[in-house]
Design an enzyme around this catalytic site. Structure first.
Site, PDB file in Angstrom:
ATOM      1  N   TYR A  37     -33.325  50.991  24.239  1.00 51.92           N
ATOM      2  CA  TYR A  37     -32.112  50.944  25.042  1.00 51.92           C
ATOM      3  C   TYR A  37     -32.051  49.608  25.789  1.00 51.92           C
ATOM      4  O   TYR A  37     -30.998  49.000  25.892  1.00 51.92           O
ATOM      5  CB  TYR A  37     -32.094  52.107  26.050  1.00 51.92           C
ATOM      6  N   ASN A  60     -20.758  58.073  20.980  1.00 52.14           N
ATOM      7  CA  ASN A  60     -20.581  57.522  19.636  1.00 52.14           C
ATOM      8  C   ASN A  60     -19.730  58.462  18.780  1.00 52.14           C
ATOM      9  O   ASN A  60     -20.179  59.531  18.398  1.00 52.14           O
ATOM     10  CB  ASN A  60     -21.956  57.311  18.988  1.00 52.14           C
ATOM     11  N   CYS A  68     -26.952  55.548  16.041  1.00 52.31           N
ATOM     12  CA  CYS A  68     -27.465  55.634  17.403  1.00 52.31           C
ATOM     13  C   CYS A  68     -28.846  56.299  17.461  1.00 52.31           C
ATOM     14  O   CYS A  68     -29.577  56.103  18.433  1.00 52.31           O
ATOM     15  CB  CYS A  68     -26.474  56.352  18.308  1.00 52.31           C
ATOM     16  N   HIS A  69     -29.227  57.009  16.418  1.00 54.77           N
ATOM     17  CA  HIS A  69     -30.566  57.617  16.396  1.00 54.77           C
ATOM     18  C   HIS A  69     -31.674  56.567  16.314  1.00 54.77           C
ATOM     19  O   HIS A  69     -32.822  56.862  16.589  1.00 54.77           O
ATOM     20  CB  HIS A  69     -30.696  58.601  15.228  1.00 54.77           C
ATOM     21  N   GLU A  96     -36.114  57.758   7.335  1.00 51.27           N
ATOM     22  CA  GLU A  96     -35.854  56.336   7.131  1.00 51.27           C
ATOM     23  C   GLU A  96     -37.123  55.500   7.127  1.00 51.27           C
ATOM     24  O   GLU A  96     -37.079  54.306   6.853  1.00 51.27           O
ATOM     25  CB  GLU A  96     -34.920  55.810   8.219  1.00 51.27           C
TER      26      GLU A  96
END
Length: 101
Positions: A37, A60, A68-69, A96
């Site tokens: 952040y 979002n 945003c994750h 991912e």
């Protein structure tokens, strides 16, 4: 979706300029990568606004397009995702390859 289309879409949701800048900065985080952040706050020129970054990410409207994750806390913990616990966020990041499952 190209940035111009994304900006046009974000404009429809009545987001502030700050919120749009946060979301566009988040858009640049590649698959398998994370940012904090605080890094997002610094990237958009508001180095102490890391809590406001989290608030902007909660708004979002395009979570599939704007990842945003991929934004986590500076201490390495995940933080919240979609106003839920970290389970979904952990699963997305693990899939991912950004974190271990």
């Amino acid at each position: 979706m190209k940035n111009a289309m994304i900006i046009e879409t974000l404009d429809r949701y009545g987001l502030t300029d700050f919120q749009k800048r946060v979301l566009l900065a988040t858009l640049s985080i590649g698959k398998g990568q994370t940012r904090t952040y605080k890094q997002i706050a610094e990237q958009i020129g508001h180095r102490n606004a890391y809590r406001a970054v989290g608030t902007a990410l909660r708004k979002n409207p395009l979570p599939i397009t704007i990842p945003c994750h991929r934004v986590i806390k500076s201490d390495g913990t995940l933080g919240r995702y979609a106003n839920a616990d970290t389970g979904r966020k952990r699963a997305l990041l693990a899939r991912e390859g950004a974190i271990d499952a």
